[in-house]
Write a protein that holds these residues in place. Structure first.
Motif, PDB file in Angstrom:
ATOM      1  N   ASP A 154       2.637 -52.547  16.957  1.00 30.85           N
ATOM      2  CA  ASP A 154       1.261 -52.671  17.433  1.00 30.85           C
ATOM      3  C   ASP A 154       0.343 -53.281  16.384  1.00 30.85           C
ATOM      4  O   ASP A 154      -0.543 -54.075  16.699  1.00 30.85           O
ATOM      5  N   THR A 155       0.546 -52.900  15.121  1.00 33.42           N
ATOM      6  CA  THR A 155      -0.307 -53.457  14.071  1.00 33.42           C
ATOM      7  C   THR A 155      -0.148 -54.973  14.020  1.00 33.42           C
ATOM      8  O   THR A 155      -1.134 -55.713  13.960  1.00 33.42           O
ATOM      9  N   GLY A 240       3.670 -51.954   9.009  1.00 27.10           N
ATOM     10  CA  GLY A 240       3.373 -50.523   9.043  1.00 27.10           C
ATOM     11  C   GLY A 240       2.722 -50.009   7.775  1.00 27.10           C
ATOM     12  O   GLY A 240       2.627 -50.726   6.766  1.00 27.10           O
ATOM     13  N   HIS A 241       2.251 -48.787   7.861  1.00 28.76           N
ATOM     14  CA  HIS A 241       1.651 -48.096   6.714  1.00 28.76           C
ATOM     15  C   HIS A 241       2.381 -46.778   6.532  1.00 28.76           C
ATOM     16  O   HIS A 241       2.898 -46.221   7.496  1.00 28.76           O
TER      17      HIS A 241
HETATM   18  P1  NDP Z   1       5.501 -49.683  13.381  1.00 25.53           P
HETATM   19  O1  NDP Z   1       6.358 -48.830  12.518  1.00 25.53           O
HETATM   20  O2  NDP Z   1       5.303 -49.304  14.802  1.00 25.53           O
HETATM   21  O3  NDP Z   1       6.087 -51.166  13.398  1.00 25.53           O
HETATM   22  C1  NDP Z   1       6.464 -51.798  12.216  1.00 25.53           C
HETATM   23  C2  NDP Z   1       7.052 -53.165  12.579  1.00 25.53           C
HETATM   24  O4  NDP Z   1       7.379 -53.825  11.376  1.00 25.53           O
HETATM   25  C3  NDP Z   1       8.326 -53.067  13.420  1.00 25.53           C
HETATM   26  O5  NDP Z   1       8.371 -54.094  14.357  1.00 25.53           O
HETATM   27  C4  NDP Z   1       9.433 -53.210  12.370  1.00 25.53           C
HETATM   28  O6  NDP Z   1      10.565 -53.874  12.863  1.00 25.53           O
HETATM   29  C5  NDP Z   1       8.770 -54.120  11.344  1.00 25.53           C
HETATM   30  N1  NDP Z   1       9.277 -53.824  10.013  1.00 25.53           N
HETATM   31  C6  NDP Z   1       9.290 -52.641   9.359  1.00 25.53           C
HETATM   32  N2  NDP Z   1       9.803 -52.782   8.127  1.00 25.53           N
HETATM   33  C7  NDP Z   1      10.126 -54.090   7.995  1.00 25.53           C
HETATM   34  C8  NDP Z   1      10.685 -54.870   6.944  1.00 25.53           C
HETATM   35  N3  NDP Z   1      11.025 -54.327   5.773  1.00 25.53           N
HETATM   36  N4  NDP Z   1      10.877 -56.186   7.162  1.00 25.53           N
HETATM   37  C9  NDP Z   1      10.530 -56.759   8.344  1.00 25.53           C
HETATM   38  N5  NDP Z   1       9.990 -56.082   9.376  1.00 25.53           N
HETATM   39  C10 NDP Z   1       9.795 -54.759   9.199  1.00 25.53           C
HETATM   40  O7  NDP Z   1       4.119 -49.777  12.583  1.00 25.53           O
HETATM   41  P2  NDP Z   1       2.691 -50.218  13.100  1.00 25.53           P
HETATM   42  O8  NDP Z   1       1.823 -50.264  11.894  1.00 25.53           O
HETATM   43  O9  NDP Z   1       2.776 -51.419  13.924  1.00 25.53           O
HETATM   44  O10 NDP Z   1       2.219 -49.002  14.003  1.00 25.53           O
HETATM   45  C11 NDP Z   1       2.169 -47.654  13.474  1.00 25.53           C
HETATM   46  C12 NDP Z   1       1.637 -46.708  14.556  1.00 25.53           C
HETATM   47  O11 NDP Z   1       0.260 -46.991  14.787  1.00 25.53           O
HETATM   48  C13 NDP Z   1       2.335 -46.897  15.899  1.00 25.53           C
HETATM   49  O12 NDP Z   1       2.439 -45.673  16.539  1.00 25.53           O
HETATM   50  C14 NDP Z   1       1.397 -47.776  16.666  1.00 25.53           C
HETATM   51  O13 NDP Z   1       1.511 -47.612  18.067  1.00 25.53           O
HETATM   52  C15 NDP Z   1       0.040 -47.288  16.154  1.00 25.53           C
HETATM   53  N6  NDP Z   1      -0.978 -48.352  16.274  1.00 25.53           N
HETATM   54  C16 NDP Z   1      -1.749 -48.375  17.392  1.00 25.53           C
HETATM   55  C17 NDP Z   1      -2.696 -49.353  17.577  1.00 25.53           C
HETATM   56  C18 NDP Z   1      -3.504 -49.327  18.789  1.00 25.53           C
HETATM   57  O14 NDP Z   1      -3.208 -48.576  19.684  1.00 25.53           O
HETATM   58  N7  NDP Z   1      -4.543 -50.121  18.862  1.00 25.53           N
HETATM   59  C19 NDP Z   1      -2.902 -50.411  16.575  1.00 25.53           C
HETATM   60  C20 NDP Z   1      -2.022 -50.312  15.440  1.00 25.53           C
HETATM   61  C21 NDP Z   1      -1.094 -49.307  15.314  1.00 25.53           C
HETATM   62  P3  NDP Z   1      11.542 -53.163  13.927  1.00 25.53           P
HETATM   63  O15 NDP Z   1      10.814 -53.244  15.244  1.00 25.53           O
HETATM   64  O16 NDP Z   1      12.770 -54.001  13.881  1.00 25.53           O
HETATM   65  O17 NDP Z   1      11.734 -51.773  13.432  1.00 25.53           O
END
Ligand code: NDP
Length: 311
Positions: A154-155, A240-241
């Motif tokens: 989502d981010t 992500g964070h």
């Molecule tokens: P997520 O953990 O959901 O997603 C991280 C993404 O980065 C995934 O697609 C992952 O790939 C990829 N990733 C992780 N590590 C690596 C790496 N080392 N190299 C390459 N790609 C990588 O984190 P988000 O920050 O997106 O979201 C965190 C939470 O916050 C979620 O629950 C989300 O729903 C929520 N959120 C909600 C929002 C809203 O509602 N407006 C806005 C932002 C966040 P892979 O898919 O292959 O694991």
């Protein structure tokens, strides 16, 4: 006997320092533990243009220096170092920094969150010079430019969508061929004509180290192993964070992503422990919202002490 503090604040970003300003002005003589990144995430950004009160913007590190001075002016004490143990089962709470033990009647946790990074050398070298982990902070600097967004959650979708307000072209680099993001966020990104996707790809290297300014990225197709260069003016990490809450697992109620759950303002599941800023917020993640909750935490701590008969 170790002295018992009124308020101990963990973290020195906008949340921690605002809590310190308020607690110090309430004569509570707070102590701030600065943590491993004094000043927090703003110290790795360049210009901050959305913090109210600075019509011409201010550099992130300068904003944090000002906040620290303001907290100091009212008697905040600062200690360097990192907390390696926190014991919240009994009051006063016990915080251990290296070998030193501190006791406190109230604790404000403002230890923040850290943007997950790829941990490749070029990324840190170009951080603030085209590499960013915050589109809201830095998107404005990419007017009519081309940028890459790394991630598939989502981010990443939110950042990509936001960046199209400025950039002429946004390419999302994702390591798989399907997104993790919610359907609605996926649709919004896919329907945006300025956003396109590069699937099954990882970033091997960010290009531009010689000039000190991002010029693109070296990508690796993770299915075929093929390498290719993608030109770009900026690379946004959106993978992500991680909230800095490992010390509190099993002691405080955390949500499924590890963020501290707060209720009725900044109260946590342990009475006398408050949380402010990104450590309890994965939605807004702004300096100003962190500062706002820091202020709330100090007021909540002050009222808690009053209710306990502190004079
Ligand atoms: P997520 O953990 O959901 O997603 C991280 C993404 O980065 C995934 O697609 C992952 O790939 C990829 N990733 C992780 N590590 C690596 C790496 N080392 N190299 C390459 N790609 C990588 O984190 P988000 O920050 O997106 O979201 C965190 C939470 O916050 C979620 O629950 C989300 O729903 C929520 N959120 C909600 C929002 C809203 O509602 N407006 C806005 C932002 C966040 P892979 O898919 O292959 O694991």
């Amino acid at each position: 006997m170790t002295e018992v503090e009124n308020v101990l604040i963990l973290g020195s970003g906008p949340a921690g320092l605002t809590a310190a300003i308020y607690a110090a002005r309430a004569n509570l003589k707070p102590v701030v533990v600065e943590g491993i990144q004094p000043g927090g995430q703003l110290t790795i950004t360049t210009e901050v243009e959305n913090y109210p009160g600075f019509a011409n913007g201010i550099m992130g590190p300068d904003l944090m220096i000002e906040m620290r001075k303001q907290a100091e002016r009212f008697g905040t004490r600062f200690i360097q170092g990192n907390v390696n143990q926190a014991s919240l089962s009994r009051r006063p709470f016990k915080i251990t920094l290296d070998e030193e033990v501190r006791l406190t009647k109230t604790l404000i946790i403002a230890s923040g969150a850290s943007a997950r990074l790829l941990n490749i050398p070029s990324e840190m070298k170009l951080m603030g010079h085209g590499v960013s982990a915050c589109a809201t902070c830095d998107g404005f600097f990419f007017k009519e430019k081309k940028v890459l967004v790394v991630g598939g959650g989502d981010t990443a979708m939110e950042e990509a969508h936001f960046l199209t307000k400025f950039a002429r072209e946004v390419k999302v680099i994702h390591r798989r061929d399907s997104l993790r993001a919610s359907k609605i966020m996926q649709e919004r990104a896919k329907n945006n004509p300025r956003i396109s996707f590069i699937w099954n790809s990882g970033v091997e290297k960010i290009l531009g180290e010689e000039t000190g300014k991002v010029s693109g990225a070296l990508l690796k197709n993770l299915k075929t192993g093929a390498l290719s260069e993608e030109a770009a003016d900026g690379v946004f990490m959106a993978i992500g964070h991680e909230p800095n809450t490992s010390l509190f697992k099993g002691q405080l109620e955390l949500n499924e992503h590890g963020y501290i759950i707060t209720h009725k303002g900044t109260k946590t599941s342990v009475s006398g422990v408050f949380a402010a800023g990104d450590v309890q917020d994965y939605i807004y993640k702004q300096a100003i919202t962190a500062a706002g909750t820091g202020c709330m935490a100090a007021i909540d701590a002050e009222r808690f002490l009053e209710s306990e008969g502190h004079s």
